[in-house]
Write a protein that holds these residues in place. Sequence first.
Motif, PDB file in Angstrom:
ATOM      1  N   ASP A 244      52.578  72.730 -92.738  1.00 48.44           N
ATOM      2  CA  ASP A 244      52.416  71.314 -92.422  1.00 48.44           C
ATOM      3  C   ASP A 244      51.026  70.968 -91.911  1.00 48.44           C
ATOM      4  O   ASP A 244      50.551  69.854 -92.096  1.00 48.44           O
ATOM      5  N   VAL A 245      50.372  71.892 -91.203  1.00 49.29           N
ATOM      6  CA  VAL A 245      49.014  71.643 -90.707  1.00 49.29           C
ATOM      7  C   VAL A 245      48.041  72.216 -91.721  1.00 49.29           C
ATOM      8  O   VAL A 245      48.152  73.376 -92.117  1.00 49.29           O
ATOM      9  N   HIS A 246      47.062  71.398 -92.137  1.00 47.86           N
ATOM     10  CA  HIS A 246      46.236  71.764 -93.281  1.00 47.86           C
ATOM     11  C   HIS A 246      44.810  72.163 -92.932  1.00 47.86           C
ATOM     12  O   HIS A 246      44.264  73.086 -93.523  1.00 47.86           O
ATOM     13  N   GLN A 247      44.158  71.463 -91.981  1.00 46.73           N
ATOM     14  CA  GLN A 247      42.765  71.787 -91.699  1.00 46.73           C
ATOM     15  C   GLN A 247      42.315  71.174 -90.380  1.00 46.73           C
ATOM     16  O   GLN A 247      42.911  70.220 -89.873  1.00 46.73           O
ATOM     17  N   LEU A 248      41.244  71.737 -89.841  1.00 52.09           N
ATOM     18  CA  LEU A 248      40.565  71.170 -88.685  1.00 52.09           C
ATOM     19  C   LEU A 248      39.795  69.944 -89.161  1.00 52.09           C
ATOM     20  O   LEU A 248      38.874  70.059 -89.960  1.00 52.09           O
ATOM     21  N   ALA A 249      40.178  68.762 -88.675  1.00 54.53           N
ATOM     22  CA  ALA A 249      39.589  67.513 -89.165  1.00 54.53           C
ATOM     23  C   ALA A 249      38.346  67.115 -88.385  1.00 54.53           C
ATOM     24  O   ALA A 249      37.340  66.717 -88.960  1.00 54.53           O
ATOM     25  N   HIS A 250      38.420  67.167 -87.065  1.00 53.42           N
ATOM     26  CA  HIS A 250      37.246  66.862 -86.247  1.00 53.42           C
ATOM     27  C   HIS A 250      37.432  67.363 -84.835  1.00 53.42           C
ATOM     28  O   HIS A 250      38.535  67.724 -84.419  1.00 53.42           O
ATOM     29  N   VAL A 251      36.312  67.400 -84.105  1.00 53.02           N
ATOM     30  CA  VAL A 251      36.304  67.824 -82.703  1.00 53.02           C
ATOM     31  C   VAL A 251      35.525  66.786 -81.907  1.00 53.02           C
ATOM     32  O   VAL A 251      34.491  66.291 -82.364  1.00 53.02           O
ATOM     33  N   GLU A 252      36.021  66.452 -80.735  1.00 47.78           N
ATOM     34  CA  GLU A 252      35.270  65.613 -79.806  1.00 47.78           C
ATOM     35  C   GLU A 252      34.757  66.481 -78.673  1.00 47.78           C
ATOM     36  O   GLU A 252      35.537  67.211 -78.042  1.00 47.78           O
ATOM     37  N   ILE A 253      33.437  66.435 -78.424  1.00 46.89           N
ATOM     38  CA  ILE A 253      32.876  67.123 -77.269  1.00 46.89           C
ATOM     39  C   ILE A 253      32.328  66.092 -76.294  1.00 46.89           C
ATOM     40  O   ILE A 253      31.923  64.985 -76.687  1.00 46.89           O
ATOM     41  N   LEU A 254      32.325  66.455 -75.024  1.00 46.08           N
ATOM     42  CA  LEU A 254      31.823  65.593 -73.954  1.00 46.08           C
ATOM     43  C   LEU A 254      30.440  66.078 -73.544  1.00 46.08           C
ATOM     44  O   LEU A 254      30.191  67.281 -73.490  1.00 46.08           O
ATOM     45  N   SER A 255      29.561  65.142 -73.233  1.00 48.25           N
ATOM     46  CA  SER A 255      28.199  65.518 -72.864  1.00 48.25           C
ATOM     47  C   SER A 255      27.657  64.605 -71.773  1.00 48.25           C
ATOM     48  O   SER A 255      27.741  63.381 -71.895  1.00 48.25           O
ATOM     49  N   PRO A 256      27.077  65.200 -70.717  1.00 45.90           N
ATOM     50  CA  PRO A 256      26.401  64.392 -69.701  1.00 45.90           C
ATOM     51  C   PRO A 256      25.017  63.934 -70.159  1.00 45.90           C
ATOM     52  O   PRO A 256      24.380  63.129 -69.481  1.00 45.90           O
ATOM     53  N   LYS A 257      24.563  64.455 -71.296  1.00 43.32           N
ATOM     54  CA  LYS A 257      23.265  64.064 -71.868  1.00 43.32           C
ATOM     55  C   LYS A 257      23.486  63.675 -73.327  1.00 43.32           C
ATOM     56  O   LYS A 257      23.011  64.350 -74.248  1.00 43.32           O
ATOM     57  N   PRO A 258      24.201  62.585 -73.569  1.00 42.92           N
ATOM     58  CA  PRO A 258      24.621  62.272 -74.940  1.00 42.92           C
ATOM     59  C   PRO A 258      23.464  62.063 -75.909  1.00 42.92           C
ATOM     60  O   PRO A 258      23.546  62.467 -77.073  1.00 42.92           O
ATOM     61  N   ASP A 259      22.385  61.420 -75.464  1.00 41.55           N
ATOM     62  CA  ASP A 259      21.259  61.183 -76.373  1.00 41.55           C
ATOM     63  C   ASP A 259      20.639  62.499 -76.827  1.00 41.55           C
ATOM     64  O   ASP A 259      20.307  62.664 -78.008  1.00 41.55           O
ATOM     65  N   GLU A 260      20.498  63.442 -75.885  1.00 38.72           N
ATOM     66  CA  GLU A 260      19.923  64.736 -76.237  1.00 38.72           C
ATOM     67  C   GLU A 260      20.875  65.554 -77.106  1.00 38.72           C
ATOM     68  O   GLU A 260      20.448  66.266 -78.018  1.00 38.72           O
ATOM     69  N   THR A 261      22.170  65.455 -76.805  1.00 39.39           N
ATOM     70  CA  THR A 261      23.158  66.163 -77.619  1.00 39.39           C
ATOM     71  C   THR A 261      23.151  65.640 -79.052  1.00 39.39           C
ATOM     72  O   THR A 261      23.156  66.419 -80.019  1.00 39.39           O
ATOM     73  N   VAL A 262      23.140  64.328 -79.213  1.00 42.28           N
ATOM     74  CA  VAL A 262      23.122  63.736 -80.555  1.00 42.28           C
ATOM     75  C   VAL A 262      21.840  64.124 -81.284  1.00 42.28           C
ATOM     76  O   VAL A 262      21.861  64.445 -82.485  1.00 42.28           O
ATOM     77  N   ARG A 263      20.712  64.106 -80.587  1.00 43.19           N
ATOM     78  CA  ARG A 263      19.456  64.513 -81.215  1.00 43.19           C
ATOM     79  C   ARG A 263      19.552  65.960 -81.717  1.00 43.19           C
ATOM     80  O   ARG A 263      19.085  66.280 -82.808  1.00 43.19           O
ATOM     81  N   PHE A 264      20.146  66.833 -80.916  1.00 36.36           N
ATOM     82  CA  PHE A 264      20.325  68.229 -81.315  1.00 36.36           C
ATOM     83  C   PHE A 264      21.055  68.316 -82.646  1.00 36.36           C
ATOM     84  O   PHE A 264      20.620  69.005 -83.578  1.00 36.36           O
ATOM     85  N   PHE A 265      22.179  67.625 -82.767  1.00 41.10           N
ATOM     86  CA  PHE A 265      22.976  67.724 -83.989  1.00 41.10           C
ATOM     87  C   PHE A 265      22.310  67.015 -85.168  1.00 41.10           C
ATOM     88  O   PHE A 265      22.407  67.495 -86.309  1.00 41.10           O
TER      89      PHE A 265
END
Length: 334
Positions: free
Chosen positions: A12-33
């Motif tokens: 019934d479970v097919h795949q990992l669809a997405h992950v949410e991570i928390l960051s105290p430095k969201p702008d830097e985290t987004v830039r990293f990715f």
Amino acid sequence: MTQQQPQEPIFDVHQLAHVEILSPKPDETVRFFKDLLGMQESARSGQSVYLRAYEDWYHHTLKVTEAKKPGLGHLAWRTSSQAALERRVRVLEGTGLGKGWSEGDLGHGAAYQFSSPDGHNVELLWDVDYWQAPPELRSPLLNRPQKRPLQGVPVRRLDHVNLMAANVTTDKDFWMEQLGFRLREHIVAPDGGEIAAWMSVSPLAHEIAIMGDQSGMQGRLHHICYWYGSPQHLSDLADVMREQDITIEAGPGKHGITQGMFMYVIEPGGNRVELFGDTGYMILDPDWKPIRWTEETLARGIIWHGSDLPAEFFLYATPLIEKVEELEAAGVLD
């Protein structure tokens, strides 16, 4: 220990669809990715940014949300059908771990929310939005959702997630018995207790791993992983990470367990990210017998090629334990 595989497979479970991570430095985290890993921004809403790799078909596979501390927001798994979703919901409601339905989020419809025995937030969903590339990003390769990005060393797709748990066997049994995951490999202590377990619902060697957590905390994240396909890209990325002041915790190297080429880095928000350089191996045998690693064989399992992992690799997870005294009290630093 309970049985290692369900009596009758559950698909019934097919795949990992997405992950949410928390960051105290969201702008830097987004830039990293985006800038270093070449991921595409799908949308922004409130305190969250939605991202995807160039061979991810869905609206997003990563959600970065601003928070006071790093860690896991939630995991989302897509089922094989709407009927499969409803079947799993009925089962989960009987476990006492169900939280109920949400209306959904950007990129997907209604989702059933629950927690793992160790307190990780998880949801199951069926309805998803597929990402539509604008004309300038459309690839002539029709089986690729967009052109290969020209920035950073671009990852190709979301691969797996690794969670920490106080009792590996309890969590492993939950994923297997309630959701149909198959045990692929595990580390077993001399007393028979499990130290870590690797599971999947597909031919991949793992889509989720559970590692023992001695911290006394619940719901901690060890790492998320994105896949490259070419091990050379890990060497290229190592240069980029050093020049951009990103902490390389370990690698490039190769694990014996799952046979994956790896590099572990700490993104600016504090979460560990693994980059996979190849697929490891695929499991096509429907009667697969889990690989059992013990004290005698473990050295070859953890590292097959490359330097040993640092001691912090087995202790560091998010949210962090901020005081050394707390680690000592938990017996982690004995």
